[in-house]
Design an enzyme around this catalytic site. Sequence first.
Site, PDB file in Angstrom:
ATOM      1  N   ARG A 150       0.846  -1.179   0.000  1.00 23.96           N
ATOM      2  CA  ARG A 150       0.000   0.000   0.000  1.00 23.96           C
ATOM      3  C   ARG A 150       0.891   1.241   0.000  1.00 23.96           C
ATOM      4  NH1 ARG A 150      -3.861  -2.333  -1.560  1.00 23.96           N
ATOM      5  NH2 ARG A 150      -5.936  -2.486  -0.629  1.00 23.96           N
ATOM      6  N   HIS A 202       0.065   0.577 -10.260  1.00 22.18           N
ATOM      7  CA  HIS A 202      -0.650  -0.391  -9.419  1.00 22.18           C
ATOM      8  C   HIS A 202      -1.183  -1.558 -10.249  1.00 22.18           C
ATOM      9  CE1 HIS A 202      -3.050  -0.756  -5.406  1.00 22.18           C
ATOM     10  NE2 HIS A 202      -2.656  -1.941  -5.853  1.00 22.18           N
ATOM     11  N   GLU A 221      -3.222   7.531  -4.898  1.00 26.51           N
ATOM     12  CA  GLU A 221      -3.500   7.029  -6.240  1.00 26.51           C
ATOM     13  C   GLU A 221      -4.819   7.600  -6.781  1.00 26.51           C
ATOM     14  OE1 GLU A 221      -3.367   2.776  -6.018  1.00 26.51           O
ATOM     15  OE2 GLU A 221      -1.281   2.752  -5.353  1.00 26.51           O
TER      16      GLU A 221
END
Length: 324
Positions: A233, A280, A262
């Site tokens: 994360r 990601h 993000e």
Amino acid sequence: MSNPRPTVLLAGKVHPRVRERVEAEFEAISIENGDSSLLDADARARIRGVAAATAISAEFIDSLPNLEVIANFGVGYDAVDAAHAASRGVMVTNTPDVLSDEVADTTVGLLLNTVRELPKAEAYLRDGNWESQGAYPLTSLSLRGRTVGIFGLGRIGLAIARRLEAFGLGIHYHTRNKRADVDYPWHARLIDLAGAVDTLVVVVPGGAATEKAVNAEVLNALGPQGVLISVGRGSTIDEPALIAALQEKRIAAAGLDVFAHEPHVPQELMDLPNACLLPHVASASVSTRNAMADLVVDNLAAWLSGRPALTPVPECTGLDRASS
């Protein structure tokens, strides 16, 4: 006559396979995010399950009086208030295992890209520089002789460790508790792990316990030949501290698949030649995401039919189906 099929809420931008199966197997309601004001009283009363692809707060959980299960799409479930759900007898599930190999494979690729500059080398070729300017410059970094520290030796962390072990690399790790099933050296503190290795792979979940755990002190301990790889994360990394460490060459390079805010990525990171950045994508293959989607719906189907959840999160492992 009432419809016997349970009502399941599709919350957020759910995977198409989740939507397809939920709409086929349940009565489905959709909302864009976890905002209870988007639902009228009748809908809130009918909802028994949630397929979650957005934040699910305690307030939202409390707004659904007959809620029984929240199936989260992804291994990380820090956006779901699982502790509050458990206190209400609501099961929360996630999607472990089905993505472990994909994420581990991508992590190894990201590490290789970071130390051997493979994306930059390909761009060099595509731009015609190999022909016009000669060979791509030798990379200053290599995997050879490196020692890897893994911050978070869960399912994914262990899969990463096994792969890197096959590369002939030494493996150390830091977790809250020492594992009895591995022989890798364990470090009780993250900073001690960073000081013992030159490559740090971060694969812990988000949340308050890991918020900015990789800070300036940890990066300094990693050292000037250090490489940071982050696939867990984005919140676990102190991004300003990382940017400064890369700019000042206090560490050698970083490979990141996750970021604090993000999809925003700081321009300072994008400007750094010693940062390898991915949007990601660690689990982002069709087969893996479909497997994750199926596990979301399979958890809903199991719990709502009176069977145990397939993959309950730790906060909910003690929930008795009959008492929920």
